[in-house]
Design an enzyme around this catalytic site. Structure first.
Site, short mmCIF file in Angstrom:
data_model
loop_
_atom_site.label_atom_id
_atom_site.label_comp_id
_atom_site.label_asym_id
_atom_site.label_seq_id
_atom_site.Cartn_x
_atom_site.Cartn_y
_atom_site.Cartn_z
N GLY A 123 47.65 54.66 41.76
CA GLY A 123 47.95 55.79 42.72
C GLY A 123 46.90 56.49 42.92
O GLY A 123 47.05 57.73 43.32
N MET A 128 49.37 45.43 45.71
CA MET A 128 49.08 44.25 45.69
C MET A 128 49.57 43.00 46.00
O MET A 128 49.69 41.97 45.60
CB MET A 128 48.83 44.05 43.83
CG MET A 128 48.10 45.07 43.30
SD MET A 128 46.32 45.11 43.79
CE MET A 128 45.81 43.61 42.92
N ASN A 140 43.70 49.13 54.84
CA ASN A 140 43.69 48.81 53.49
C ASN A 140 42.00 49.11 52.91
O ASN A 140 41.24 49.52 53.43
CB ASN A 140 43.81 47.33 53.12
CG ASN A 140 43.46 46.85 51.75
OD1 ASN A 140 44.39 47.52 50.91
ND2 ASN A 140 42.95 45.83 51.42
N HIS A 168 39.64 47.82 49.77
CA HIS A 168 39.26 46.68 49.08
C HIS A 168 38.07 46.98 48.37
O HIS A 168 37.05 47.25 49.05
CB HIS A 168 39.13 45.45 49.99
CG HIS A 168 38.81 44.18 49.13
ND1 HIS A 168 39.95 43.54 48.45
CD2 HIS A 168 37.85 43.53 48.77
CE1 HIS A 168 39.18 42.50 47.59
NE2 HIS A 168 38.18 42.47 47.92
N THR A 184 44.70 42.73 58.82
CA THR A 184 44.95 41.45 60.04
C THR A 184 45.60 40.42 59.09
O THR A 184 45.48 40.57 57.73
CB THR A 184 43.56 41.20 60.61
OG1 THR A 184 42.67 40.63 59.68
CG2 THR A 184 42.96 42.25 61.63
N LEU A 233 43.76 37.57 54.85
CA LEU A 233 43.56 38.46 53.56
C LEU A 233 42.08 39.09 53.66
O LEU A 233 41.26 38.09 53.47
CB LEU A 233 43.73 37.75 52.19
CG LEU A 233 43.62 38.74 51.17
CD1 LEU A 233 44.93 39.56 51.05
CD2 LEU A 233 43.66 37.65 49.65
N GLU A 279 35.90 55.67 46.92
CA GLU A 279 36.97 55.53 47.53
C GLU A 279 37.72 56.62 47.71
O GLU A 279 38.34 56.72 48.97
CB GLU A 279 38.15 54.33 46.77
CG GLU A 279 37.49 53.07 46.78
CD GLU A 279 38.48 52.28 46.15
OE1 GLU A 279 39.38 52.73 45.51
OE2 GLU A 279 38.24 50.83 46.25
C1 GRF Z 1 41.64 50.64 44.54
O1 GRF Z 1 40.61 50.88 43.43
C2 GRF Z 1 41.30 49.76 45.49
O2 GRF Z 1 40.21 49.50 45.70
C3 GRF Z 1 42.21 48.47 45.01
O3 GRF Z 1 43.12 48.78 44.17
C4 GRF Z 1 42.68 50.03 43.60
C5 GRF Z 1 43.85 50.71 43.50
O4 GRF Z 1 43.78 51.73 42.67
N1 GRF Z 1 42.59 47.99 46.52
P1 GRF Z 1 44.85 53.08 42.90
O5 GRF Z 1 46.09 52.64 42.41
O6 GRF Z 1 44.69 53.83 43.92
O7 GRF Z 1 44.57 54.26 41.63
#
Ligand code: GRF
Length: 222
Positions: A19, A97, A114, A116, A148, A151, A181
């Protein structure tokens, strides 16, 4: 709509793990730099640390336990029911996931995002850091995209890009990409909430124009 609901900003965050992305949303909302109502956090795993982060922030959190339900369709039906009750304007997948079925994705088309960890369309699916390093890629990064039914194939809005360094490892690359991110994802969701970004005709639009490719944000020089 309840009296204190701000139109377009009610957000549900779906998580499976640590998270850290969820935390980046919480921090900005608490700092007053992101105008979202974090209405709910939903995990498919009871032990996800993201649930603790939600509890600390006072966000209602619940688990739709995939392992207990044990079946993809029934899981999706239950998740759809829970989301329907929350009635979010925006659904943020933050390290979630599970693959969602088309019907559920289409219910939130244009409102579900999302992040990715690759420069899509490169490396949809899992294990992206290892695959990028094995291929000797010069660049790696992360993409914020509309979800969408296919995947990791929805139109991208923005990408955070880092230059792969000599001696780079999966861990070092992941930590650099995730730092980006945490900056980019809340910002892009803010664009969606503010009506600056939207999904139309199978494309991502930003500030009134369809995007030929996602907006690229490069890692700042060290
Ligand atoms: C993220 O780095 C994202 O790119 C991927 O999963 C990771 C999740 O990390 N989809 P977190 O749970 O937000 O720490």
């Amino acid at each position: 709509m309840s009296a204190d609901r701000q139109p377009g900003r009610r957000t549900a965050v779906l998580v499976s793990g640590s998270g850290s992305n969820l935390q980046s949303f919480i921090d900005r909302v608490q700092a007053g730099t992101l105008d979202l109502e974090l209405a709910a956090v939903i995990s498919d795993r009871p032990g996800a640390y993201a649930l603790t982060r939600a509890a600390v922030a006072g966000i209602p959190a619940q688990t739709v336990n995939y392992a207990e339900i044990g079946d993809r369709e029934r899981f999706a039906a239950e998740l759809g029911r829970v989301l329907g009750e929350i009635d979010p304007d925006i659904v943020v997948l933050a390290g979630f996931m599970r693959i969602l079925p088309p019907q559920l994705v289409n219910t939130y088309l244009g409102r579900m995002l999302n992040v990715h960890p690759s420069l899509l369309p490169l490396y949809p699916g899992l294990d992206t850091y290892r695959r990028a390093l094995a291929a000797g890629d010069r660049w790696h990064g992360s993409t914020v995209h509309f979800v969408t039914p296919e995947l990791d194939a929805g139109p991208g809005i923005a990408q955070y890009r880092v230059l792969v360094r000599p001696g780079e490892t999966v861990d070092s690359l992941r930590s650099r990409v995730q730092r980006g991110e945490h900056r980019l994802y809340p910002e892009v969701v803010g664009w969606l909430a503010a009506g600056r970004a939207f999904h139309r005709g199978g494309r991502a639009w930003l500030d009134g124009h369809p995007l030929e490719r996602p907006v690229v944000v490069d890692e700042p020089a060290p």
